[in-house]
Design an enzyme around this catalytic site. Structure first.
Site, PDB file in Angstrom:
ATOM      1  N   SER A 194       0.801  -1.225   0.000  1.00  0.00           N
ATOM      2  CA  SER A 194       0.000   0.000   0.000  1.00  0.00           C
ATOM      3  C   SER A 194       0.838   1.281   0.000  1.00  0.00           C
ATOM      4  CB  SER A 194      -0.942   0.017   1.209  1.00  0.00           C
ATOM      5  OG  SER A 194      -0.215   0.139   2.414  1.00  0.00           O
ATOM      6  N   LYS A 234       0.866   4.504   6.962  1.00  0.00           N
ATOM      7  CA  LYS A 234       0.353   5.318   5.862  1.00  0.00           C
ATOM      8  C   LYS A 234       0.992   6.708   5.941  1.00  0.00           C
ATOM      9  CE  LYS A 234      -2.787   2.128   4.861  1.00  0.00           C
ATOM     10  NZ  LYS A 234      -2.726   1.288   3.627  1.00  0.00           N
TER      11      LYS A 234
END
Length: 278
Positions: free
Chosen positions: A42, A119
């Site tokens: 990701s 993230k």
């Protein structure tokens, strides 16, 4: 004349040594740095599956999330941070706290599942965040974008889970070249980083997200392969992340392996050792 240690005493001393070592390691991990393996794609190409890094816990201060979780399913061990430090959870505050900055790569605890996620911090408290036609808007202003060619990787199982990458030029057979569009994104404040895309996806157009006080909005750099704040928690996403759920900032990759085990030395990525995270 030297005396010989009794077997019973030697066993006790060994146990004490192990206990002390575990206590020291626990304190070190709680207060300073937490090891973290990158399990998914990701955050490509900033972080690749198999990158190993230490999370700087001193960056934002300490909360219940700073306590380590110990999960070893093989031995039935499942100790969550809340089991140890849950007493300090709930007021969304931190000890010696400092505010994260937009563009930081952050490890945090999922607000519902408690799993660790990594993230990029996109939205600060009070921000309006939206994605329109694959372009990120913050407070109604489009971020800077510059085309940067293509990101290429081998179509092959990646990491311990053996997950194949997603490709813009799909279908791609095993052993073929998997391509993604690459751009340089510049956030308000000047932080620039690469992002990847594989074509129009459902999350390339979203509604407007208003980031509440004491919360943050996160996105993955691999925009079309990231479960992040664009998806609400009720739909299995990350949603808005409370301040107290931040664990720390990721600053540098220490080690990297493209194989299914770090023992496969022929899969080590020497060019990523000690690489700074931007």
């Amino acid at each position: 004349m030297a005396t010989q240690a009794k077997p019973g005493n030697a066993v006790v001393e060994t146990i004490k040594t192990i206990v002390y070592a575990l206590l020291i390691a626990g304190v070190f991990r709680t207060l300073f740095f937490q090891p973290f393996w990158i399990p998914s794609g990701s955050m490509k190409e900033t972080l690749l599956i198999g990158d190993f890094l230490f999370v700087n816990k001193m960056s934002y201060g300490y909360s219940y999330a700073s306590c380590p979780s110990v999960k070893i399913p093989r031995f039935g061990i499942d100790i969550d941070a809340s089991d140890i430090c849950g007493w300090s959870r709930g007021d969304n505050s931190r000890l010696f706290g400092s505010e994260p900055e937009r563009g930081d790569v952050v490890v945090f605890r999922h607000p519902v599942t408690g799993s660790d996620f990594i993230k990029r911090l996109i939205g600060l408290p009070g921000d309006k965040v939206q994605v329109r036609d694959s372009v990120l808007y913050i407070n109604d202003e489009a971020v800077g974008l510059q085309d940067a060619g293509e990101f290429e990787e081998l179509m092959a199982p990646q990491g311990p889970e053996g997950s194949p990458p997603r490709c813009e030029n799909a279908p791609v057979g095993m052993g073929g070249s998997c391509l993604k569009s690459r751009q340089i994104e510049t956030l308000p404040g000047g932080v620039s980083h690469t992002i990847l895309n594989i074509g129009r996806q459902s999350l390339d157009d979203t509604g407007v997200f208003l980031v509440p006080d004491g919360h943050y909005f996160f996105m993955g750099d691999n925009r079309d392969n990231s479960t992040d704040s664009r998806v609400p928690q009720t739909a299995g996403g990350v949603g808005m992340v409370p301040y107290e759920n931040l664990i720390g900032r990721a600053d540098r990759i220490m080690f990297s392996s493209a194989g299914r085990s770090m023992l496969f030395f022929w899969t080590w990525r020497g060019d990523r050792f000690f690489k700074g995270i931007e």
